[in-house]
Scaffold this motif. Structure first.
Motif, PDB file in Angstrom:
ATOM      1  N   TRP A 126      14.898  34.321  37.720  1.00 57.01           N
ATOM      2  CA  TRP A 126      15.178  35.403  36.775  1.00 57.01           C
ATOM      3  C   TRP A 126      16.396  35.033  35.921  1.00 57.01           C
ATOM      4  N   GLY A 127      17.400  34.471  36.587  1.00 57.60           N
ATOM      5  CA  GLY A 127      18.603  34.089  35.861  1.00 57.60           C
ATOM      6  C   GLY A 127      18.337  33.097  34.759  1.00 57.60           C
ATOM      7  N   ARG A 128      17.476  32.108  35.018  1.00 53.42           N
ATOM      8  CA  ARG A 128      17.147  31.106  33.987  1.00 53.42           C
ATOM      9  C   ARG A 128      16.430  31.761  32.809  1.00 53.42           C
ATOM     10  N   LYS A 129      15.556  32.686  33.098  1.00 54.75           N
ATOM     11  CA  LYS A 129      14.795  33.346  32.034  1.00 54.75           C
ATOM     12  C   LYS A 129      15.715  34.124  31.090  1.00 54.75           C
ATOM     13  N   TYR A 130      16.702  34.804  31.653  1.00 51.89           N
ATOM     14  CA  TYR A 130      17.534  35.701  30.842  1.00 51.89           C
ATOM     15  C   TYR A 130      18.904  35.108  30.503  1.00 51.89           C
ATOM     16  N   ARG A 131      19.076  33.838  30.782  1.00 48.56           N
ATOM     17  CA  ARG A 131      20.375  33.231  30.513  1.00 48.56           C
ATOM     18  C   ARG A 131      20.832  33.382  29.050  1.00 48.56           C
ATOM     19  N   PRO A 132      20.012  33.105  28.040  1.00 46.84           N
ATOM     20  CA  PRO A 132      20.505  33.230  26.653  1.00 46.84           C
ATOM     21  C   PRO A 132      21.026  34.624  26.332  1.00 46.84           C
ATOM     22  N   ARG A 133      20.318  35.657  26.792  1.00 51.25           N
ATOM     23  CA  ARG A 133      20.759  37.018  26.504  1.00 51.25           C
ATOM     24  C   ARG A 133      22.013  37.380  27.304  1.00 51.25           C
ATOM     25  N   ALA A 134      22.078  36.881  28.539  1.00 51.08           N
ATOM     26  CA  ALA A 134      23.279  37.118  29.342  1.00 51.08           C
ATOM     27  C   ALA A 134      24.505  36.494  28.676  1.00 51.08           C
ATOM     28  N   TYR A 135      24.344  35.285  28.150  1.00 54.74           N
ATOM     29  CA  TYR A 135      25.466  34.599  27.494  1.00 54.74           C
ATOM     30  C   TYR A 135      25.848  35.288  26.184  1.00 54.74           C
ATOM     31  N   SER A 136      24.895  35.920  25.527  1.00 56.26           N
ATOM     32  CA  SER A 136      25.227  36.662  24.306  1.00 56.26           C
ATOM     33  C   SER A 136      26.137  37.840  24.624  1.00 56.26           C
ATOM     34  N   LEU A 137      25.850  38.559  25.706  1.00 50.55           N
ATOM     35  CA  LEU A 137      26.709  39.676  26.104  1.00 50.55           C
ATOM     36  C   LEU A 137      28.116  39.179  26.415  1.00 50.55           C
ATOM     37  N   MET A 138      28.198  38.056  27.111  1.00 51.18           N
ATOM     38  CA  MET A 138      29.507  37.491  27.442  1.00 51.18           C
ATOM     39  C   MET A 138      30.263  37.052  26.194  1.00 51.18           C
ATOM     40  N   ALA A 139      29.556  36.368  25.288  1.00 45.76           N
ATOM     41  CA  ALA A 139      30.210  35.811  24.107  1.00 45.76           C
ATOM     42  C   ALA A 139      30.704  36.892  23.152  1.00 45.76           C
ATOM     43  N   ASP A 140      30.128  38.080  23.228  1.00 49.16           N
ATOM     44  CA  ASP A 140      30.587  39.157  22.357  1.00 49.16           C
ATOM     45  C   ASP A 140      32.091  39.385  22.493  1.00 49.16           C
ATOM     46  N   PHE A 141      32.620  39.293  23.728  1.00 52.00           N
ATOM     47  CA  PHE A 141      34.061  39.530  23.906  1.00 52.00           C
ATOM     48  C   PHE A 141      34.807  38.307  24.424  1.00 52.00           C
ATOM     49  N   MET A 142      34.093  37.246  24.818  1.00 54.22           N
ATOM     50  CA  MET A 142      34.785  36.108  25.427  1.00 54.22           C
ATOM     51  C   MET A 142      34.366  34.780  24.817  1.00 54.22           C
ATOM     52  N   ASN A 143      34.032  34.784  23.546  1.00 55.68           N
ATOM     53  CA  ASN A 143      33.654  33.553  22.862  1.00 55.68           C
ATOM     54  C   ASN A 143      34.893  32.692  22.620  1.00 55.68           C
ATOM     55  N   LEU A 144      34.777  31.407  22.927  1.00 56.06           N
ATOM     56  CA  LEU A 144      35.877  30.478  22.663  1.00 56.06           C
ATOM     57  C   LEU A 144      35.532  29.484  21.566  1.00 56.06           C
ATOM     58  N   GLY A 145      34.369  29.675  20.930  1.00 55.51           N
ATOM     59  CA  GLY A 145      33.947  28.747  19.891  1.00 55.51           C
ATOM     60  C   GLY A 145      34.894  28.734  18.706  1.00 55.51           C
ATOM     61  N   ARG A 146      35.120  27.570  18.152  1.00 56.98           N
ATOM     62  CA  ARG A 146      36.017  27.425  17.004  1.00 56.98           C
ATOM     63  C   ARG A 146      35.257  27.220  15.694  1.00 56.98           C
ATOM     64  N   ARG A 147      33.924  27.212  15.761  1.00 58.86           N
ATOM     65  CA  ARG A 147      33.140  26.973  14.556  1.00 58.86           C
ATOM     66  C   ARG A 147      33.260  28.156  13.594  1.00 58.86           C
ATOM     67  N   SER A 148      33.353  27.864  12.312  1.00 60.49           N
ATOM     68  CA  SER A 148      33.487  28.926  11.314  1.00 60.49           C
ATOM     69  C   SER A 148      32.225  29.774  11.213  1.00 60.49           C
ATOM     70  N   ASN A 149      31.085  29.214  11.621  1.00 61.36           N
ATOM     71  CA  ASN A 149      29.828  29.953  11.540  1.00 61.36           C
ATOM     72  C   ASN A 149      29.423  30.542  12.886  1.00 61.36           C
ATOM     73  N   SER A 150      30.370  30.668  13.788  1.00 58.70           N
ATOM     74  CA  SER A 150      30.066  31.210  15.104  1.00 58.70           C
ATOM     75  C   SER A 150      29.527  32.632  14.990  1.00 58.70           C
ATOM     76  N   THR A 151      28.613  32.970  15.880  1.00 57.19           N
ATOM     77  CA  THR A 151      27.987  34.290  15.852  1.00 57.19           C
ATOM     78  C   THR A 151      28.971  35.398  16.206  1.00 57.19           C
TER      79      THR A 151
END
Length: 417
Positions: free
Chosen positions: A188-213
């Motif tokens: 189940w975790g593998r199936k929903y990993r992209p969506r789980a990471y989106s929830l995390m990245a909303d407040f904990m994104n460390l990306g430095r790219r100017s086009n980051s979501t």
């Protein structure tokens, strides 16, 4: 640079060449700001070990009482009984259920884990699939973040989630439940990993790219070393945060998700931010007897800050007045987790806080809040805390008898660890 009190404690002389000008100070609401001169600035946080289970463990002789409570709590899980559509209160309910699975692991009672997993799937998937009736997550391209359907309709819905208020607090509960389900059901975790990471990245994104979501670290302030809960709303006294424990839960849950997915970078970032959030809470929200950070009158009257603002310290809360000490304690404790052991590792302060809160426990209808007072009592008086937990007849919607018994029975003596 000007270093605030937490900087002064964490500034690493091994990693940078600095001179601290001890007599060069500005008085501020955060304490003395001290001058620091150097060519680099390095802070070394006290490490926090992120664990699924309690740090000290639960003695075998205590398992039976916890298992009996687990049976009752798991039997009562019913997705159809959830009436709330609030992202905050819904998140608390699913995180509460996830706790039951981990407690079952710790007391070696795996028989109930499949039922918890089934409940978590049926309650989490509609939010991740976009099929939940009455609410759901949306991507907001204007500000680069996830908001809720309800939050997009009114600034009052979901406590202002549509205006980016308290994103880490709400989403932290979802991440906790997702991390646990991914642990017990890796497929189940593998199936929903992209969506789980989106929830995390909303407040904990460390990306430095100017086009980051998503923007970089939406809530966490890398100078203050704690999060802010205020989003786009402009307040007279600047930014603010009420619950430090929910902020800790957000980064702790992200680290747990890293454990579930074998993502060492996520574990490292989540645990580091959780550690700093804890140390900030202990510095500015926890008011110890005799402290001189705040003025004498404020220190005498308060053991915790209610809402911490950039330019103000409130005794009251958003939802309760300064006299509601049980609420003020509880909002700085919930949710009750293994990481709470680190947040309230100071037994002396835990006793000061409980003693300060006890006079407020004569009110009716506060059983949910009373449970958190009992939990902290167990930090310094395990026997009394256990007796009071056993006498409870109601719980916070994110808590349970199983969780409180687990907490009390895992307070073992330090000498035995």
């Amino acid at each position: 640079m000007l270093a605030h009190p937490l900087h002064a404690r964490l500034l690493s002389r091994e990693d940078c060449r600095v001179t601290v000008l001890k007599d060069f100070k500005y008085r501020s609401i955060d304490g003395d700001l001290v001058g620091v001169v150097g060519d680099s600035w390095a802070l070394r946080s006290h490490p926090v070990s992120v664990t699924w289970h309690s740090i000290r463990g639960v003695k075998k002789e205590s398992h039976d009482e916890i298992i009996q409570a687990l049976r009752r709590d798991v039997d009562s899980l019913n997705p159809a009984a959830i009436k709330t559509t609030s992202s905050y209160f819904y998140g608390k309910l699913i995180a509460r259920a996830a706790r039951l699975a981990l407690i079952a692991e710790e007391v070696r009672y795996p028989e109930v884990i499949p039922a918890v997993g089934k409940y978590l799937k049926s309650t989490i998937e509609p939010w991740l699939d976009g099929t939940f009736s009455g609410n759901g997550f949306l991507y907001d391209a204007k500000w680069g973040g996830i908001i809720t359907k309800l939050g997009s309709t009114s600034p009052d819905e979901d406590f202002g989630f549509g205006l980016y208020n308290a994103h880490h607090s709400h989403l932290g509960y979802f991440l906790y439940a997702i991390a646990v389900l991914a642990k017990i059901d890796p497929e189940w975790g593998r199936k929903y990993r992209p969506r789980a990471y989106s929830l995390m990245a909303d407040f904990m994104n460390l990306g430095r790219r100017s086009n980051s979501t998503y923007p970089r670290l939406r809530c966490f302030d890398l100078y203050k070393l704690h999060s802010w809960a205020g989003g786009l709303t402009e307040f007279a006294d600047g930014r603010m945060q009420e619950s430090t424990s929910e902020a800790v839960n957000a980064y702790y849950s992200a680290a747990l998700m890293g454990l579930a997915y074998g993502d060492t970078d996520l574990v490292a970032v989540g645990s580091t931010l959780a550690a700093m959030e804890i140390q900030a809470a202990q510095t500015w929200w926890h008011v110890r007897e005799g402290d001189n950070l705040y003025e004498e009158e404020f220190t005498r009257e308060n053991r915790v800050v209610g809402v911490l603002w950039a330019n103000k310290r409130d005794s009251g809360l958003w939802f309760a007045g300064a006299d509601r000490r049980e609420c003020r304690l509880g909002i700085q404790v919930l949710p009750l987790l293994p990481i709470t052991e680190v947040l309230f590792s100071d037994k002396q302060f835990a006793k000061q806080l409980v003693d300060w809160t006890n006079p407020a426990l004569t009110r009716e209808g506060i059983e949910g809040w009373r449970g958190f007072v009992c939990a902290l009592e167990g930090v310094f008086d395990q026997g009394s805390g256990l007796e009071n937990v056993r006498g409870l007849n109601g719980f916070d919607d994110g808590n349970s008898m199983s969780n409180l018994l687990w907490w009390i029975h895992s307070r073992g003596d330090e000498e035995e660890t």
